[in-house]
Design a protein around this motif. Structure first.
Motif, mmCIF file in Angstrom:
data_model
loop_
_atom_site.group_PDB
_atom_site.id
_atom_site.type_symbol
_atom_site.label_atom_id
_atom_site.label_comp_id
_atom_site.label_asym_id
_atom_site.label_seq_id
_atom_site.Cartn_x
_atom_site.Cartn_y
_atom_site.Cartn_z
ATOM 1 N N GLN A 264 0.835 -1.200 0.000
ATOM 2 C CA GLN A 264 0.000 0.000 0.000
ATOM 3 C C GLN A 264 0.877 1.260 0.000
ATOM 4 O O GLN A 264 1.974 1.270 0.543
ATOM 5 C CB GLN A 264 -0.907 0.007 1.226
ATOM 6 C CG GLN A 264 -1.977 -1.067 1.204
ATOM 7 C CD GLN A 264 -3.185 -0.676 0.362
ATOM 8 O OE1 GLN A 264 -3.307 0.458 -0.056
ATOM 9 N NE2 GLN A 264 -4.075 -1.615 0.108
ATOM 10 N N THR A 265 0.365 2.332 -0.627
ATOM 11 C CA THR A 265 1.096 3.604 -0.719
ATOM 12 C C THR A 265 0.491 4.610 0.262
ATOM 13 O O THR A 265 -0.734 4.745 0.356
ATOM 14 C CB THR A 265 1.027 4.167 -2.146
ATOM 15 O OG1 THR A 265 1.649 3.242 -3.029
ATOM 16 C CG2 THR A 265 1.755 5.508 -2.241
ATOM 17 N N TYR A 266 1.353 5.325 0.993
ATOM 18 C CA TYR A 266 0.936 6.311 1.981
ATOM 19 C C TYR A 266 1.687 7.620 1.720
ATOM 20 O O TYR A 266 2.918 7.615 1.601
ATOM 21 C CB TYR A 266 1.224 5.820 3.396
ATOM 22 C CG TYR A 266 0.570 4.502 3.721
ATOM 23 C CD1 TYR A 266 -0.696 4.444 4.311
ATOM 24 C CD2 TYR A 266 1.197 3.298 3.412
ATOM 25 C CE1 TYR A 266 -1.301 3.233 4.597
ATOM 26 C CE2 TYR A 266 0.603 2.081 3.689
ATOM 27 C CZ TYR A 266 -0.651 2.052 4.285
ATOM 28 O OH TYR A 266 -1.247 0.857 4.565
ATOM 29 N N VAL A 267 0.936 8.727 1.597
ATOM 30 C CA VAL A 267 1.538 10.045 1.403
ATOM 31 C C VAL A 267 1.518 10.774 2.749
ATOM 32 O O VAL A 267 0.455 11.024 3.313
ATOM 33 C CB VAL A 267 0.787 10.854 0.327
ATOM 34 C CG1 VAL A 267 1.437 12.232 0.160
ATOM 35 C CG2 VAL A 267 0.781 10.105 -0.999
ATOM 36 N N ILE A 268 2.713 11.101 3.255
ATOM 37 C CA ILE A 268 2.865 11.633 4.607
ATOM 38 C C ILE A 268 3.326 13.079 4.523
ATOM 39 O O ILE A 268 4.257 13.393 3.775
ATOM 40 C CB ILE A 268 3.874 10.790 5.404
ATOM 41 C CG1 ILE A 268 3.437 9.307 5.404
ATOM 42 C CG2 ILE A 268 4.023 11.311 6.823
ATOM 43 C CD1 ILE A 268 4.459 8.374 5.989
ATOM 44 N N SER A 269 2.666 13.972 5.297
ATOM 45 C CA SER A 269 3.018 15.396 5.280
ATOM 46 C C SER A 269 3.010 15.951 6.692
ATOM 47 O O SER A 269 2.172 15.577 7.522
ATOM 48 C CB SER A 269 2.029 16.194 4.413
ATOM 49 O OG SER A 269 2.099 15.811 3.062
ATOM 50 N N VAL A 270 3.964 16.860 6.954
ATOM 51 C CA VAL A 270 3.980 17.637 8.198
ATOM 52 C C VAL A 270 3.637 19.077 7.827
ATOM 53 O O VAL A 270 4.264 19.655 6.932
ATOM 54 C CB VAL A 270 5.358 17.573 8.881
ATOM 55 C CG1 VAL A 270 5.358 18.433 10.141
ATOM 56 C CG2 VAL A 270 5.710 16.135 9.226
#
Length: 696
Positions: A652-658
């Motif tokens: 699975q692909t996860y896009v992570i942002s702060v």
């Protein structure tokens, strides 16, 4: 513009502005009544500058000039003082009028393409530069050069490599479009269309309108015709004799010249899917010469093996040249002999150099092995060698009622009853060692040993045996009794292996360096896998560092550069643990005069655009003024930690942002905060986002 300084000198002393009689040298009394105007003012009996100009004022000398000191700084909206070149009168004009004919770096409006242009009005070159380096030049003659200062054509481009690249070219029409090429000086030119240019050649998509005999593939001079793929020769048509060679280059010692009408090196495969009698795949050999006994009447197939010259063996399969042997003209044979070159004489059965391995007497329906005169339906002879004439493998198990095959003194096989053949061992108790003389014992139902079993290697280079032994309840296999390689304990059922090597897992995969053997299921199946993919393994996935600051004084969440929009693909199922250490700073340019200074920052981690619960943290900055918290300031920024755990699925692909925003701004100046990289004494201190995966 030349700076003009004008200084008006009235007098080295102040003049009295009062009325007073004066006696001249002639004795006359003159009353002086001084009046002042045109820029002069009488103050307390003195004449001073400061009055209004009521008459034109002209300075006609270059010696005494006018200087104006203490002039305050102006703005872009002020007028500019100019001088009329004809009258010398000072005048004013607006800044817009002064630069009306200049090209602005922010662009111009109202341009008239018929009169406005960028360039020169003389024969000087027009040069374009970046970083003070010339990039583009237009000569006074109109020639344009890119990468050269001396173009010789309307457009000349010079570069060390790849001077020109064109993107977006459309597909051409081979029937009407011309081909663009360059001459030996690099000048672009056009030639014929591809279809016209390729008219006299064979196209890769096929030709039309050809005439057999007139159009052909080949040479018209005394040269061989060579066919290649991947620049390697595959087929050669020899000019001298018309022979065809296939694959000659694959055997360097053979050479490149074919020696036969069709000379094939390596494999020749004939296959067909046809099933009818007339067209099924066959290899047909036919000799049209009908003269019996002629040397040309022997037809068949010849082979030469690949041994070194001087010891090569030729094989022949087919009808012999001459009517030799018991079969006469009706013979067929397989023979061989040593020769360096193909020898057609090997088709003679009586040739002393020929070994007639198989001879078929079609006239009498007999087959001879090692003889050309079989006297029986099958005769095997070893007269030429000392080898045993016949060996049979795969014989079925006989019965007590079967007969025994024997041979008479002429070599003819016969049978007799089993009882007449002698002892077959039966159910005996051995009184001596049984020496089988390298023969096998097969079909044994049960084999009981009271001592060890020694197994020797069939290769005499390894003379030591392996010992199979059972002693005191321990079954062992090894090279000696003291240090067995494998032991199975009868009481505990435990197996002890001295050195273990698993060459393949139950999934068929071989081991890889640094992999471990892990249980694949509860049945004990083992597979090889990296330590990082085992259940319970913890491994670092990424360590990101900020490359800048989030938006300053923003009411809405904005990305922290370097810590946002990171795409992560989970290598296995597990828990992804995210830890972010963030620096929050007051970065506004306004100096804060109130004490203490306070601004609050709110930070979050988003995954696939979703706000994770319980990830908000607030950092507070305090100090004398905002300069302490700006990049390069004297105060360290506030730091905050965000720790999050999320379940992830393999693949699975996860896009992570702060992201961060200013929650509470400073009361004066609207100064807020930003989050990211902090600079201190030219050292960059970034915020970070670390991802660690716990396998499940």
């Amino acid at each position: 513009m030349k700076k003009i300084t004008i200084i008006l000198l009235i007098s080295s002393t102040f003049m009295m502005a009062q009325t007073k009689p004066v006696v001249t040298k002639f004795g006359e009394i003159v009353n002086i009544n001084p009046f002042v105007n045109n820029g002069l003012t009488a103050v307390n009996g003195y004449i001073q500058l400061g009055g209004a100009l009521t008459q034109p004022s002209v300075l006609t000398t270059d010696v005494y000039t006018l200087a104006l000191l203490g002039i305050p700084s102006g703005t872009a909206s002020d007028n500019i003082l100019v001088n009329d070149p004809a009258t010398g009168i000072l005048k004013k004009t607006t800044t817009a009028n002064f630069i009306a004919n200049a090209w602005k770096i922010s662009g111009n409006t109202g341009i008239d393409s018929s009169i406005n242009f960028l360039g020169t009005t003389d024969l000087n070159d027009l040069i374009f530069k970046t970083n003070s380096i010339e990039r583009f030049r237009m000569l006074g003659s109109g020639l344009v050069g890119i990468g050269t200062t001396t173009p010789t054509t309307v457009l000349e481009i010079t570069a060390a490599t790849n001077p020109l690249k064109l993107n977006g070219l459309q597909a051409g029409n081979t029937a009407t479009d011309n081909i663009v090429l360059t001459d030996n000086t690099g000048i672009l030119k056009t030639t014929l269309t591809p279809d016209v240019l390729l008219t006299p050649v064979w196209k890769t998509t096929g030709n039309t309108g050809t005439t057999a005999g007139t159009n052909f593939i080949g040479t018209i001079d005394a040269q061989d015709q060579v066919f290649k793929t991947n620049s390697a020769e595959r087929i050669r048509l020899d000019n001298d004799n018309g022979f065809t060679g296939v694959g000659l280059k694959t055997l360097a010692v053979y050479g490149t010249t074919p020696n036969y009408m069709l000379d094939v090196v390596d494999d020749l495969h004939i296959s067909s899917s046809r099933t009818d009698d007339l067209t099924a795949a066959r290899l047909i050999l036919e000799n049209q010469n009908t003269v019996a006994g002629s040397a040309d009447s022997g037809i068949g197939t010849y082979w030469l093996d690949g041994k070194d010259a001087g010891s090569r063996r030729q094989w022949y399969v087919g009808k012999g040249y001459l009517p030799e042997g018991s079969g006469g003209n009706d013979n067929f044979m397989i023979s061989s002999g040593l020769t360096d070159n193909l020898n057609f004489g090997y088709a003679q059965a009586s040739n002393t150099n020929v070994k007639p391995h198989l001879y078929v007497d079609a006239a009498n329906n007999r087959i001879g092995i090692g003889t050309i005169n079989p006297a029986a339906a099958l005769e095997v002879s070893n007269n030429a060698t000392a080898l045993n004439p016949m060996k049979l493998n795969g014989l079925q198990t006989g019965a007590i009622t079967d007969n025994v095959v024997v041979v008479d003194n002429t070599g003819v096989l016969k049978t007799i009853a089993l009882s007449d053949a002698g002892d077959n061992l039966g159910n005996h108790t051995a009184t001596m060692t049984l020496n089988m003389s390298n023969y096998d014992i097969t079909n044994v139902k049960n084999l009981s040993l009271k001592s060890d079993l020694r197994i020797y290697d069939s290769n005499t280079s390894f003379p030591n045996p392996f010992v199979v032994n059972k002693n005191n309840g321990n079954f062992s296999i090894g090279q000696d009794y003291a240090t067995p390689l494998l032991t199975i304990n009868e009481t505990t059922s435990k197996t002890n292996v001295l050195r273990l090597q698993i060459t393949q897992g139950t999934d068929g995969n071989a081991p890889v360096a640094d992999y471990i053997a892990a249980a694949a299921d509860t049945n004990g199946n083992v597979i090889w896998k990296p330590v990082s993919e085992t259940t319970g393994a913890v491994r670092l996935q990424f360590n990101l560092q900020s490359t800048g600051l989030s938006a300053d004084n923003s009411d809405t969440y904005t990305d922290v550069p370097g810590l946002s929009n990171y795409t992560y693909v989970a290598p296995s199922d597990g828990i992804l643990m995210l830890q972010s250490i963030l620096y929050s700073m007051i970065t506004g340019p306004v100096t804060i005069t109130t004490t203490p200074v306070m601004a609050k920052t709110q930070m979050k981690i988003f995954v696939n655009g979703m706000d994770l619960d319980n990830t908000e943290l607030i950092a507070t900055n305090t100090g004398a003024n905002s300069a302490d918290y700006q990049n390069g300031g004297t105060m360290l920024p506030e730091t905050s930690n965000i720790n999050v755990q999320i379940p992830v699925t393999k693949g699975q692909t996860y896009v992570i942002s702060v992201q961060a925003r200013t929650v509470e701004k400073l009361s004066n100046g609207g100064v807020g905060t930003s989050v990211g990289t902090y600079s201190l004494d030219d050292v960059q201190i970034p915020s970070t986002l670390v991802g660690t995966l716990y396998n499940q």
